[in-house]
Design a protein around this motif. Structure first.
Motif, PDB file in Angstrom:
ATOM      1  N   UNK A 124       0.814  -1.224   0.000  1.00 26.34           N
ATOM      2  CA  UNK A 124       0.000   0.000   0.000  1.00 26.34           C
ATOM      3  C   UNK A 124       0.843   1.267   0.000  1.00 26.34           C
ATOM      4  N   UNK A 125       2.124   1.163   0.312  1.00 21.68           N
ATOM      5  CA  UNK A 125       2.983   2.341   0.372  1.00 21.68           C
ATOM      6  C   UNK A 125       3.811   2.555  -0.894  1.00 21.68           C
ATOM      7  N   UNK A 126       3.625   1.726  -1.903  1.00 21.17           N
ATOM      8  CA  UNK A 126       4.419   1.874  -3.119  1.00 21.17           C
ATOM      9  C   UNK A 126       4.053   3.171  -3.826  1.00 21.17           C
ATOM     10  N   UNK A 127       5.052   3.912  -4.236  1.00 22.89           N
ATOM     11  CA  UNK A 127       4.824   5.177  -4.934  1.00 22.89           C
ATOM     12  C   UNK A 127       4.348   4.935  -6.356  1.00 22.89           C
ATOM     13  N   UNK A 128       3.520   5.848  -6.844  1.00 25.36           N
ATOM     14  CA  UNK A 128       3.142   5.808  -8.249  1.00 25.36           C
ATOM     15  C   UNK A 128       4.337   6.235  -9.084  1.00 25.36           C
ATOM     16  N   UNK A 129       4.419   5.761 -10.285  1.00 23.27           N
ATOM     17  CA  UNK A 129       5.485   6.148 -11.191  1.00 23.27           C
ATOM     18  C   UNK A 129       4.876   6.350 -12.561  1.00 23.27           C
ATOM     19  N   UNK A 152       2.592   3.739 -14.045  1.00 26.37           N
ATOM     20  CA  UNK A 152       1.547   3.226 -13.170  1.00 26.37           C
ATOM     21  C   UNK A 152       1.093   4.300 -12.190  1.00 26.37           C
ATOM     22  N   UNK A 153      -0.195   4.512 -12.124  1.00 20.72           N
ATOM     23  CA  UNK A 153      -0.781   5.408 -11.129  1.00 20.72           C
ATOM     24  C   UNK A 153      -1.595   4.545 -10.166  1.00 20.72           C
ATOM     25  N   UNK A 154      -1.347   4.704  -8.878  1.00 17.92           N
ATOM     26  CA  UNK A 154      -2.053   3.927  -7.870  1.00 17.92           C
ATOM     27  C   UNK A 154      -2.963   4.854  -7.077  1.00 17.92           C
ATOM     28  N   UNK A 155      -4.267   4.626  -7.157  1.00 18.29           N
ATOM     29  CA  UNK A 155      -5.208   5.413  -6.372  1.00 18.29           C
ATOM     30  C   UNK A 155      -5.541   4.664  -5.081  1.00 18.29           C
ATOM     31  N   UNK A 156      -6.397   5.265  -4.257  1.00 23.99           N
ATOM     32  CA  UNK A 156      -6.728   4.680  -2.962  1.00 23.99           C
ATOM     33  C   UNK A 156      -7.400   3.320  -3.113  1.00 23.99           C
ATOM     34  N   UNK A 157      -8.268   3.178  -4.098  1.00 24.68           N
ATOM     35  CA  UNK A 157      -8.968   1.908  -4.294  1.00 24.68           C
ATOM     36  C   UNK A 157      -7.990   0.774  -4.619  1.00 24.68           C
ATOM     37  N   UNK A 158      -7.014   1.033  -5.471  1.00 26.76           N
ATOM     38  CA  UNK A 158      -6.022   0.001  -5.794  1.00 26.76           C
ATOM     39  C   UNK A 158      -5.172  -0.345  -4.586  1.00 26.76           C
ATOM     40  N   UNK A 159      -4.883   0.648  -3.743  1.00 29.77           N
ATOM     41  CA  UNK A 159      -4.089   0.382  -2.545  1.00 29.77           C
ATOM     42  C   UNK A 159      -4.873  -0.477  -1.546  1.00 29.77           C
ATOM     43  N   UNK A 160      -6.173  -0.227  -1.431  1.00 26.94           N
ATOM     44  CA  UNK A 160      -7.012  -1.035  -0.540  1.00 26.94           C
ATOM     45  C   UNK A 160      -7.101  -2.464  -1.064  1.00 26.94           C
TER      46      UNK A 160
END
Length: 105
Positions: free
Chosen positions: A36-41, A44-52
């Motif tokens: 859940x702490x991986x930075x977007x690059x 790849x863009x990681x939003x809250x839903x993908x982190x959950x």
């Protein structure tokens, strides 16, 4: 030591560049962050839903790993206890309760 190595290896951050798979579920899991702490690059863009989703995916992954390790450890303990002659000073839990305990851990 082996279990510790597997868990540390599973948590190591990695960067994937997006392979395409045949099934949609595999493609969806591929697009999740490693933790859940991986930075977007840029790719790849990681939003809250993908982190959950990533959090719950890792919970399931580690629970299955715990179930497997608990089953193996419970079976080995039962085998060693059966080979020991005489009475045991402690009760040995069943392999299923041992596996559930490891899975919950």
């Amino acid at each position: 030591m082996t279990c510790n190595g597997i868990i540390v290896w599973s948590l190591v951050p990695c960067r994937s560049y997006g392979n395409t798979f045949r099934f949609d579920l595999e493609n969806t899991i591929q697009k999740l962050p490693n933790n859940i702490f991986e930075n977007s690059y840029p790719m790849r863009e990681f939003d809250l839903q993908k982190r959950i989703y990533s959090f719950f995916y890792k919970v399931a992954e580690f629970s299955l790993l715990g179930l497997a390790a608990g089953t193996i450890q419970g079976a080995i303990t039962k085998d060693f206890a059966a080979k020991k002659e005489g009475r045991l000073s402690v009760t040995i839990p069943s392999a299923s309760s041992n596996a559930l305990g490891y899975g919950a851990f």
